[in-house]
Design a protein around this motif. Structure first.
Motif, short mmCIF file in Angstrom:
data_model
loop_
_atom_site.label_atom_id
_atom_site.label_comp_id
_atom_site.label_asym_id
_atom_site.label_seq_id
_atom_site.Cartn_x
_atom_site.Cartn_y
_atom_site.Cartn_z
N TRP A 18 0.82 -1.21 0.00
CA TRP A 18 0.00 0.00 0.00
C TRP A 18 0.86 1.26 0.00
O TRP A 18 0.46 2.28 -0.54
N ARG A 19 2.05 1.20 0.58
CA ARG A 19 2.95 2.35 0.48
C ARG A 19 3.26 2.64 -0.99
O ARG A 19 3.23 3.79 -1.44
N LYS A 20 3.55 1.58 -1.76
CA LYS A 20 3.86 1.81 -3.18
C LYS A 20 2.62 2.20 -3.96
O LYS A 20 2.69 3.05 -4.86
N GLU A 32 -5.32 10.94 1.12
CA GLU A 32 -6.50 10.10 0.89
C GLU A 32 -6.12 8.62 0.91
O GLU A 32 -6.82 7.79 1.50
N GLY A 33 -5.01 8.28 0.28
CA GLY A 33 -4.57 6.89 0.27
C GLY A 33 -4.25 6.38 1.66
O GLY A 33 -4.60 5.24 2.02
N LYS A 34 -3.60 7.21 2.48
CA LYS A 34 -3.31 6.82 3.86
C LYS A 34 -4.60 6.55 4.63
O LYS A 34 -4.68 5.60 5.42
N ALA A 35 -5.60 7.39 4.43
CA ALA A 35 -6.85 7.22 5.15
C ALA A 35 -7.54 5.91 4.76
O ALA A 35 -8.11 5.22 5.61
N VAL A 36 -7.47 5.56 3.48
CA VAL A 36 -8.09 4.31 3.02
C VAL A 36 -7.33 3.11 3.58
O VAL A 36 -7.94 2.13 4.02
N ALA A 37 -6.00 3.17 3.60
CA ALA A 37 -5.22 2.08 4.18
C ALA A 37 -5.53 1.93 5.66
O ALA A 37 -5.72 0.81 6.16
N ALA A 47 -8.22 2.70 7.24
CA ALA A 47 -9.57 2.16 7.44
C ALA A 47 -9.60 0.65 7.30
O ALA A 47 -10.49 -0.01 7.83
N GLN A 48 -8.61 0.08 6.62
CA GLN A 48 -8.53 -1.38 6.45
C GLN A 48 -7.65 -2.03 7.51
O GLN A 48 -7.45 -3.24 7.50
N GLY A 49 -7.11 -1.22 8.41
CA GLY A 49 -6.23 -1.76 9.43
C GLY A 49 -4.84 -2.07 8.93
O GLY A 49 -4.12 -2.87 9.53
N ILE A 50 -4.44 -1.43 7.81
CA ILE A 50 -3.12 -1.66 7.24
C ILE A 50 -2.16 -0.60 7.76
O ILE A 50 -2.42 0.60 7.64
N GLU A 51 -1.05 -1.05 8.32
CA GLU A 51 -0.02 -0.14 8.82
C GLU A 51 1.08 -0.03 7.78
O GLU A 51 1.76 -1.03 7.47
N LEU A 52 1.26 1.15 7.22
CA LEU A 52 2.29 1.35 6.21
C LEU A 52 3.67 1.16 6.82
O LEU A 52 3.90 1.53 7.97
N ASP A 53 4.59 0.58 6.05
CA ASP A 53 5.94 0.33 6.58
C ASP A 53 6.80 1.58 6.56
O ASP A 53 7.87 1.62 7.18
N GLU A 108 5.29 9.98 1.64
CA GLU A 108 5.84 11.31 1.40
C GLU A 108 7.37 11.28 1.38
O GLU A 108 8.00 11.94 0.54
N GLU A 109 7.96 10.51 2.29
CA GLU A 109 9.42 10.41 2.32
C GLU A 109 9.95 9.74 1.06
O GLU A 109 10.98 10.14 0.51
N LEU A 110 9.23 8.74 0.59
CA LEU A 110 9.63 8.05 -0.63
C LEU A 110 9.53 8.98 -1.83
O LEU A 110 10.40 8.98 -2.71
N ILE A 111 8.49 9.80 -1.88
CA ILE A 111 8.31 10.75 -2.98
C ILE A 111 9.46 11.74 -3.02
O ILE A 111 10.03 12.01 -4.08
N ASP A 112 9.81 12.28 -1.86
CA ASP A 112 10.92 13.25 -1.81
C ASP A 112 12.25 12.59 -2.14
O ASP A 112 13.08 13.19 -2.83
#
Length: 305
Positions: free
Chosen positions: A182-184, A221-226, A228-234, A238-242
């Protein structure tokens, strides 16, 4: 170990050529481009750019020629997953199949044809220069984990990750691969379509203040959807984008969606922003920016007709 790369485009070629340089791995590649297949069989699969590699890969456009394989790595565009895995599933009757594709929903499609599925996320990127020759633009890490509804055993996941790492594609096996995926997805959905509709490389999108704010809005928006599914991003997208916007990383890289738009090919927008919007609706999370960018890219595609 015998591995088949299903879809030997840019990303598939990175896995195929590097794995083929391991003494204990036999690599097959299934791809519908006969020119690409013929070039690979004639002179090997060449990578240049971030790494100089020539891999001796057995390539075919006829899925019936594929032998039984320990692993499959599906690297097609998301919209081609169903026909690709339907054609090749016989080769993985006793093996496990990983997706390293963009977007959401590929593993579900693969699981409709094979019993043991691996959820994969990869960041290396490139582009085909000519048949048999791929430009390796960006290096990066790969994460593999069991696909929960139809999982490959963890020892198989670890075996694939270990082989990829030895081949020069650093890979990690994890118990829950949803966070990296989901991060990607969020990273791609926030940056690829903005590049596609503006014609700008990743770095140029990020240095424009108005476009960078749009990117951040899509990320939120993507973070909020993740969540809501109980998915914790690794990690924070934003850091990856920069990081990717740095001159020594991917400042000049044209995202795959921009490459598709320039070639007037169908994009993966339905599996990126469309997927985020779909999960948003299912979980009651508004995603107006993702809905808007989805409509814009679909409009660009419609303009070619």
């Amino acid at each position: 170990m015998r591995v088949c790369i299903v879809g030997c485009g840019a990303v598939g070629s990175l896995f195929a050529a590097n794995l083929a340089n391991l003494d204990d791995v036999e690599v097959w590649a299934y791809d519908l481009s006969r020119e690409h297949v013929d070039a690979i069989n004639a002179g090997g699969l060449r990578l240049s750019g971030a790494g100089e590699v020539v891999g001796q890969v057995r390539a075919t456009a006829d899925a019936a020629e594929l032998p039984a394989c320990d692993f499959g790595i599906v690297a097609t565009k998301a919209m081609h997953t169903e026909p690709a895995i339907a054609a090749t599933a016989h080769a993985f009757a006793e093996g496990a199949v990983a997706s390293v594709q963009n977007g959401i929903g590929n593993e579900e499609t693969i699981a409709g044809h094979v019993a043991r599925v691996i959820r994969g996320t990869t960041f290396p990127a490139g582009r085909i220069l000519e048949p048999g020759h791929v430009q390796w633009d960006v290096k990066g890490d790969t994460t593999f984990g069991p696909f929960e509804p139809s999982p490959a055993p963890m020892e198989q996941v670890e075996r694939l990750a270990e082989a990829c790492t030895r081949a020069g594609l650093p890979s990690t096996a994890v118990a829950d691969a949803r966070g990296p995926q989901w991060r990607k997805v969020i990273f791609n959905a926030a940056t690829n379509p903005v590049g596609a509709v503006t014609g700008l490389t990743h770095g140029r999108v990020c240095e424009d203040p108005a476009l960078r704010r749009l990117v951040s809005g899509l990320v939120d928006e993507g973070k909020a959807v993740a969540s809501a599914q109980g998915i914790e991003l690794d990690a924070d997208p934003e850091e990856l984008i920069d990081h990717a916007a740095r001159p020594d990383v991917a400042y000049d890289h044209k995202a795959s969606m921009l490459q598709d738009v320039e070639a007037r090919r169908a994009t993966e927008i339905d599996y990126l922003n469309g997927g985020i919007a779909r999960f948003g609706r299912e979980h009651g999370v508004p995603t107006p920016l993702n809905e808007a960018i989805l409509a814009l890219v679909k409009g660009v595609e419609a303009s070619w007709a």
